[in-house]
Design a protein around this motif. Structure first.
Motif, PDB file in Angstrom:
ATOM      1  N   LYS A  23       0.839  -1.212   0.000  1.00 38.28           N
ATOM      2  CA  LYS A  23       0.000   0.000   0.000  1.00 38.28           C
ATOM      3  C   LYS A  23       0.869   1.255   0.000  1.00 38.28           C
ATOM      4  CE  LYS A  23      -3.557   2.429   2.591  1.00 38.28           C
ATOM      5  NZ  LYS A  23      -4.319   2.518   3.825  1.00 38.28           N
ATOM      6  N   GLU A  24       1.911   1.258   0.797  1.00 39.54           N
ATOM      7  CA  GLU A  24       2.798   2.421   0.847  1.00 39.54           C
ATOM      8  C   GLU A  24       3.519   2.623  -0.489  1.00 39.54           C
ATOM      9  OE1 GLU A  24       4.209   2.576   5.518  1.00 39.54           O
ATOM     10  OE2 GLU A  24       5.027   0.984   4.214  1.00 39.54           O
ATOM     11  N   ARG A  25       3.922   1.532  -1.130  1.00 38.77           N
ATOM     12  CA  ARG A  25       4.577   1.640  -2.442  1.00 38.77           C
ATOM     13  C   ARG A  25       3.619   2.221  -3.476  1.00 38.77           C
ATOM     14  NH1 ARG A  25       6.900  -3.428  -1.012  1.00 38.77           N
ATOM     15  NH2 ARG A  25       5.400  -4.534  -2.310  1.00 38.77           N
ATOM     16  N   LYS A  26       2.377   1.759  -3.438  1.00 37.24           N
ATOM     17  CA  LYS A  26       1.383   2.251  -4.386  1.00 37.24           C
ATOM     18  C   LYS A  26       1.137   3.743  -4.190  1.00 37.24           C
ATOM     19  CE  LYS A  26      -3.239   1.282  -6.129  1.00 37.24           C
ATOM     20  NZ  LYS A  26      -4.416   0.420  -6.039  1.00 37.24           N
ATOM     21  N   GLU A  27       1.005   4.165  -2.944  1.00 34.04           N
ATOM     22  CA  GLU A  27       0.786   5.593  -2.657  1.00 34.04           C
ATOM     23  C   GLU A  27       1.985   6.430  -3.091  1.00 34.04           C
ATOM     24  OE1 GLU A  27      -0.047   5.599   1.541  1.00 34.04           O
ATOM     25  OE2 GLU A  27      -2.066   4.789   1.259  1.00 34.04           O
ATOM     26  N   LEU A  28       3.168   5.946  -2.814  1.00 33.53           N
ATOM     27  CA  LEU A  28       4.376   6.665  -3.196  1.00 33.53           C
ATOM     28  C   LEU A  28       4.497   6.760  -4.713  1.00 33.53           C
ATOM     29  CD1 LEU A  28       6.972   8.097  -2.354  1.00 33.53           C
ATOM     30  CD2 LEU A  28       8.071   5.856  -2.230  1.00 33.53           C
ATOM     31  N   ALA A  29       4.175   5.682  -5.413  1.00 37.97           N
ATOM     32  CA  ALA A  29       4.232   5.691  -6.875  1.00 37.97           C
ATOM     33  C   ALA A  29       3.255   6.715  -7.447  1.00 37.97           C
ATOM     34  CB  ALA A  29       3.931   4.298  -7.428  1.00 37.97           C
ATOM     35  N   SER A  30       2.070   6.788  -6.881  1.00 36.71           N
ATOM     36  CA  SER A  30       1.077   7.764  -7.341  1.00 36.71           C
ATOM     37  C   SER A  30       1.578   9.191  -7.133  1.00 36.71           C
ATOM     38  CB  SER A  30      -0.252   7.581  -6.597  1.00 36.71           C
ATOM     39  OG  SER A  30      -0.843   6.362  -6.945  1.00 36.71           O
ATOM     40  N   ARG A  31       2.132   9.455  -5.957  1.00 39.32           N
ATOM     41  CA  ARG A  31       2.655  10.812  -5.680  1.00 39.32           C
ATOM     42  C   ARG A  31       3.808  11.154  -6.613  1.00 39.32           C
ATOM     43  NH1 ARG A  31       2.355   9.349   0.015  1.00 39.32           N
ATOM     44  NH2 ARG A  31       4.618   9.329   0.037  1.00 39.32           N
ATOM     45  N   LEU A  32       4.668  10.201  -6.860  1.00 36.71           N
ATOM     46  CA  LEU A  32       5.809  10.432  -7.738  1.00 36.71           C
ATOM     47  C   LEU A  32       5.346  10.703  -9.171  1.00 36.71           C
ATOM     48  CD1 LEU A  32       8.859  10.559  -8.021  1.00 36.71           C
ATOM     49  CD2 LEU A  32       8.871   8.083  -8.325  1.00 36.71           C
ATOM     50  N   LYS A  33       4.383   9.934  -9.645  1.00 35.29           N
ATOM     51  CA  LYS A  33       3.849  10.158 -10.993  1.00 35.29           C
ATOM     52  C   LYS A  33       3.251  11.553 -11.106  1.00 35.29           C
ATOM     53  CE  LYS A  33       2.701   5.361 -12.083  1.00 35.29           C
ATOM     54  NZ  LYS A  33       1.592   4.413 -12.275  1.00 35.29           N
ATOM     55  N   GLU A  34       2.504  11.962 -10.081  1.00 39.90           N
ATOM     56  CA  GLU A  34       1.912  13.297 -10.082  1.00 39.90           C
ATOM     57  C   GLU A  34       2.999  14.374 -10.121  1.00 39.90           C
ATOM     58  OE1 GLU A  34      -0.654  13.692  -6.691  1.00 39.90           O
ATOM     59  OE2 GLU A  34      -1.911  12.000  -7.309  1.00 39.90           O
ATOM     60  N   GLN A  35       4.001  14.199  -9.320  1.00 41.63           N
ATOM     61  CA  GLN A  35       5.085  15.172  -9.263  1.00 41.63           C
ATOM     62  C   GLN A  35       5.815  15.265 -10.602  1.00 41.63           C
ATOM     63  OE1 GLN A  35       8.054  14.409  -6.293  1.00 41.63           O
ATOM     64  NE2 GLN A  35       8.904  16.455  -6.433  1.00 41.63           N
ATOM     65  N   LEU A  36       6.071  14.142 -11.230  1.00 39.58           N
ATOM     66  CA  LEU A  36       6.759  14.133 -12.510  1.00 39.58           C
ATOM     67  C   LEU A  36       5.888  14.735 -13.603  1.00 39.58           C
ATOM     68  CD1 LEU A  36       8.545  10.677 -12.344  1.00 39.58           C
ATOM     69  CD2 LEU A  36       9.580  12.950 -12.129  1.00 39.58           C
TER      70      LEU A  36
END
Length: 102
Positions: free
Chosen positions: A85-98
């Motif tokens: 779950k933490e990896r999924k949330e982090l991936a979403s935030r990173l995609k948004e930031q990029l």
């Protein structure tokens, strides 16, 4: 890089010798020491099954062992310590930031 990652992972897990790592992988003393030495000196490559066995024994992701540089290896190792779950949330935030950088 691969050889350095094996050494780094051995240090991280407190596995002091190539022979000890070989033994943890279920190899005889002579064969284990020789095989790990060949990996760490880059005298021999490793197939996917061997890579998976190394990663499992060292308790690191396979991607860590083959990462192209130190920062990538550090990120892969850090990610492996997060829950799915933490990896999924982090991936979403990173995609948004990029996406906002474009």
């Amino acid at each position: 890089m691969f050889s350095a990652r094996i050494k780094q992972a051995r240090d991280l897990r407190g596995i002091r010798s190539q022979r000890a790592l070989g033994a943890l992988m279920g190899l005889t003393k002579e064969r284990g020491s020789s095989r790990i030495n060949r990996y760490e000196t880059q005298a021999s490559g490793v197939d996917l099954d061997g890579l998976a066995q190394l990663a499992e024994t060292l308790r690191v992701p396979m991607a860590f062992l083959v990462a192209e540089d130190e920062p990538t290896a550090d990120i892969v190792l850090a990610l492996s310590q997060l829950s799915p779950k933490e990896r999924k949330e982090l991936a979403s935030r990173l995609k948004e930031q990029l996406a906002t950088k474009k």
